[in-house]
Design a protein around this motif. Structure first.
Motif, PDB file in Angstrom:
ATOM      1  N   GLY A  58       0.797  -1.219   0.000  1.00 53.52           N
ATOM      2  CA  GLY A  58       0.000   0.000   0.000  1.00 53.52           C
ATOM      3  C   GLY A  58       0.828   1.266   0.000  1.00 53.52           C
ATOM      4  O   GLY A  58       0.320   2.330  -0.341  1.00 53.52           O
ATOM      5  N   PHE A  59       2.107   1.178   0.376  1.00 57.65           N
ATOM      6  CA  PHE A  59       2.931   2.390   0.358  1.00 57.65           C
ATOM      7  C   PHE A  59       3.568   2.558  -1.006  1.00 57.65           C
ATOM      8  O   PHE A  59       4.156   1.633  -1.551  1.00 57.65           O
ATOM      9  CB  PHE A  59       4.034   2.350   1.420  1.00 57.65           C
ATOM     10  N   ARG A  60       3.446   3.756  -1.530  1.00 61.14           N
ATOM     11  CA  ARG A  60       4.145   4.130  -2.754  1.00 61.14           C
ATOM     12  C   ARG A  60       4.784   5.484  -2.508  1.00 61.14           C
ATOM     13  O   ARG A  60       4.159   6.382  -1.973  1.00 61.14           O
ATOM     14  CB  ARG A  60       3.173   4.242  -3.931  1.00 61.14           C
ATOM     15  N   GLY A  61       6.019   5.604  -2.929  1.00 62.35           N
ATOM     16  CA  GLY A  61       6.691   6.885  -2.765  1.00 62.35           C
ATOM     17  C   GLY A  61       8.184   6.717  -2.629  1.00 62.35           C
ATOM     18  O   GLY A  61       8.702   5.606  -2.566  1.00 62.35           O
ATOM     19  N   ASN A  62       8.857   7.851  -2.582  1.00 59.01           N
ATOM     20  CA  ASN A  62      10.298   7.903  -2.424  1.00 59.01           C
ATOM     21  C   ASN A  62      10.600   8.876  -1.287  1.00 59.01           C
ATOM     22  O   ASN A  62      10.765  10.067  -1.525  1.00 59.01           O
ATOM     23  CB  ASN A  62      10.948   8.356  -3.738  1.00 59.01           C
ATOM     24  N   PRO A  63      10.646   8.375  -0.052  1.00 57.90           N
ATOM     25  CA  PRO A  63      10.851   9.277   1.081  1.00 57.90           C
ATOM     26  C   PRO A  63      12.130  10.106   0.977  1.00 57.90           C
ATOM     27  O   PRO A  63      12.132  11.284   1.342  1.00 57.90           O
ATOM     28  CB  PRO A  63      10.904   8.335   2.284  1.00 57.90           C
ATOM     29  N   PHE A  64      13.191   9.515   0.464  1.00 59.74           N
ATOM     30  CA  PHE A  64      14.436  10.287   0.385  1.00 59.74           C
ATOM     31  C   PHE A  64      14.286  11.489  -0.537  1.00 59.74           C
ATOM     32  O   PHE A  64      14.731  12.590  -0.207  1.00 59.74           O
ATOM     33  CB  PHE A  64      15.611   9.426  -0.069  1.00 59.74           C
ATOM     34  N   ALA A  65      13.669  11.301  -1.680  1.00 63.21           N
ATOM     35  CA  ALA A  65      13.509  12.415  -2.620  1.00 63.21           C
ATOM     36  C   ALA A  65      12.729  13.560  -2.002  1.00 63.21           C
ATOM     37  O   ALA A  65      13.005  14.736  -2.296  1.00 63.21           O
ATOM     38  CB  ALA A  65      12.826  11.935  -3.898  1.00 63.21           C
ATOM     39  N   LYS A  66      11.787  13.257  -1.126  1.00 62.29           N
ATOM     40  CA  LYS A  66      11.006  14.302  -0.457  1.00 62.29           C
ATOM     41  C   LYS A  66      11.840  15.030   0.593  1.00 62.29           C
ATOM     42  O   LYS A  66      11.621  16.215   0.848  1.00 62.29           O
ATOM     43  CB  LYS A  66       9.768  13.704   0.209  1.00 62.29           C
ATOM     44  N   HIS A  67      12.770  14.343   1.211  1.00 60.95           N
ATOM     45  CA  HIS A  67      13.578  14.948   2.271  1.00 60.95           C
ATOM     46  C   HIS A  67      14.849  15.626   1.746  1.00 60.95           C
ATOM     47  O   HIS A  67      15.390  16.512   2.408  1.00 60.95           O
ATOM     48  CB  HIS A  67      13.966  13.889   3.306  1.00 60.95           C
ATOM     49  N   ALA A  68      15.327  15.211   0.593  1.00 58.76           N
ATOM     50  CA  ALA A  68      16.609  15.703   0.078  1.00 58.76           C
ATOM     51  C   ALA A  68      16.695  17.228  -0.022  1.00 58.76           C
ATOM     52  O   ALA A  68      17.729  17.799   0.303  1.00 58.76           O
ATOM     53  CB  ALA A  68      16.916  15.058  -1.275  1.00 58.76           C
ATOM     54  N   PRO A  69      15.651  17.925  -0.463  1.00 62.74           N
ATOM     55  CA  PRO A  69      15.777  19.385  -0.584  1.00 62.74           C
ATOM     56  C   PRO A  69      15.690  20.143   0.743  1.00 62.74           C
ATOM     57  O   PRO A  69      15.932  21.345   0.777  1.00 62.74           O
ATOM     58  CB  PRO A  69      14.595  19.790  -1.478  1.00 62.74           C
ATOM     59  N   LEU A  70      15.345  19.458   1.819  1.00 66.68           N
ATOM     60  CA  LEU A  70      15.157  20.143   3.098  1.00 66.68           C
ATOM     61  C   LEU A  70      16.497  20.511   3.728  1.00 66.68           C
ATOM     62  O   LEU A  70      17.490  19.808   3.567  1.00 66.68           O
ATOM     63  CB  LEU A  70      14.367  19.244   4.052  1.00 66.68           C
ATOM     64  N   PRO A  71      16.525  21.609   4.493  1.00 67.11           N
ATOM     65  CA  PRO A  71      17.756  22.024   5.178  1.00 67.11           C
ATOM     66  C   PRO A  71      17.968  21.202   6.455  1.00 67.11           C
ATOM     67  O   PRO A  71      17.758  21.683   7.569  1.00 67.11           O
ATOM     68  CB  PRO A  71      17.510  23.500   5.481  1.00 67.11           C
ATOM     69  N   ILE A  72      18.373  19.954   6.291  1.00 65.40           N
ATOM     70  CA  ILE A  72      18.502  19.042   7.429  1.00 65.40           C
ATOM     71  C   ILE A  72      19.895  18.435   7.472  1.00 65.40           C
ATOM     72  O   ILE A  72      20.543  18.265   6.452  1.00 65.40           O
ATOM     73  CB  ILE A  72      17.433  17.930   7.396  1.00 65.40           C
ATOM     74  N   GLY A  73      20.320  18.124   8.685  1.00 64.03           N
ATOM     75  CA  GLY A  73      21.625  17.518   8.892  1.00 64.03           C
ATOM     76  C   GLY A  73      21.594  16.588  10.090  1.00 64.03           C
ATOM     77  O   GLY A  73      20.524  16.257  10.615  1.00 64.03           O
ATOM     78  N   PRO A  74      22.758  16.177  10.555  1.00 58.99           N
ATOM     79  CA  PRO A  74      22.836  15.190  11.639  1.00 58.99           C
ATOM     80  C   PRO A  74      22.065  15.584  12.907  1.00 58.99           C
ATOM     81  O   PRO A  74      21.411  14.739  13.515  1.00 58.99           O
ATOM     82  CB  PRO A  74      24.337  15.086  11.928  1.00 58.99           C
ATOM     83  N   ASP A  75      22.114  16.850  13.294  1.00 58.20           N
ATOM     84  CA  ASP A  75      21.408  17.270  14.510  1.00 58.20           C
ATOM     85  C   ASP A  75      19.899  17.126  14.359  1.00 58.20           C
ATOM     86  O   ASP A  75      19.201  16.791  15.326  1.00 58.20           O
ATOM     87  CB  ASP A  75      21.749  18.707  14.873  1.00 58.20           C
ATOM     88  N   HIS A  76      19.394  17.355  13.149  1.00 63.18           N
ATOM     89  CA  HIS A  76      17.953  17.188  12.900  1.00 63.18           C
ATOM     90  C   HIS A  76      17.554  15.721  13.014  1.00 63.18           C
ATOM     91  O   HIS A  76      16.510  15.396  13.585  1.00 63.18           O
ATOM     92  CB  HIS A  76      17.583  17.744  11.518  1.00 63.18           C
ATOM     93  N   PHE A  77      18.380  14.846  12.473  1.00 67.12           N
ATOM     94  CA  PHE A  77      18.076  13.421  12.559  1.00 67.12           C
ATOM     95  C   PHE A  77      18.191  12.920  13.989  1.00 67.12           C
ATOM     96  O   PHE A  77      17.411  12.063  14.415  1.00 67.12           O
ATOM     97  CB  PHE A  77      18.977  12.611  11.619  1.00 67.12           C
ATOM     98  N   ASP A  78      19.142  13.454  14.752  1.00 65.20           N
ATOM     99  CA  ASP A  78      19.245  13.081  16.163  1.00 65.20           C
ATOM    100  C   ASP A  78      17.963  13.436  16.916  1.00 65.20           C
ATOM    101  O   ASP A  78      17.454  12.636  17.705  1.00 65.20           O
ATOM    102  CB  ASP A  78      20.435  13.773  16.825  1.00 65.20           C
TER     103      ASP A  78
END
Length: 127
Positions: A58-78
């Motif tokens: 039931g899931f369709r999509g590319n989560p990485f492509a949606k997140h790639a343009p965001l201003p995120i780094g290691p601290d955000h993932f932590d």
């Protein structure tokens, strides 16, 4: 404490987790800026976690492509992982809960690795 057993439990943890994300001073503004329709986004996340944890199609999509343009780094993932773990640990225990946390860690690692390969170019999406 109980096991994660199906879509009802997934809905509970996804809703609570993303309420925390939306309210968070650090990562909340990034998510709130990027997502216009939270109900649609949450539906995709229910399907994603149902597929990841229970193999339900039931899931369709590319989560990485949606997140790639965001201003995120290691601290955000932590922070994302901290909130995710808090949410899971507040409600659930057992093998599937541990699997959810493990998958979240792997996803964060993979996303960070792929983001570093983009060399700061948010337009260069690695699929």
């Amino acid at each position: 404490m109980k096991q994660i057993e199906g879509i009802e439990d997934i809905t509970l943890f996804v809703d609570e987790f993303y309420n925390k994300v939306r309210m968070d001073d650090f990562i909340g503004p990034i998510f709130n800026e990027a997502i216009d329709d939270w109900s649609h986004h949450l539906e995709k996340l229910y399907a994603f976690w149902n597929a990841a944890l229970f193999g339900v199609p039931g899931f369709r999509g590319n989560p990485f492509a949606k997140h790639a343009p965001l201003p995120i780094g290691p601290d955000h993932f932590d922070r994302w992982l901290k909130l995710f773990f808090e949410t899971i640990d507040a409600h659930f225990e057992g093998v599937v809960a541990a699997d959810a946390k493990n998958r979240a860690e792997l996803m964060a690692f993979m996303f960070l690795n792929r983001l570093s390969q983009m060399n700061g170019d948010p337009g260069k999406v690695i699929v």
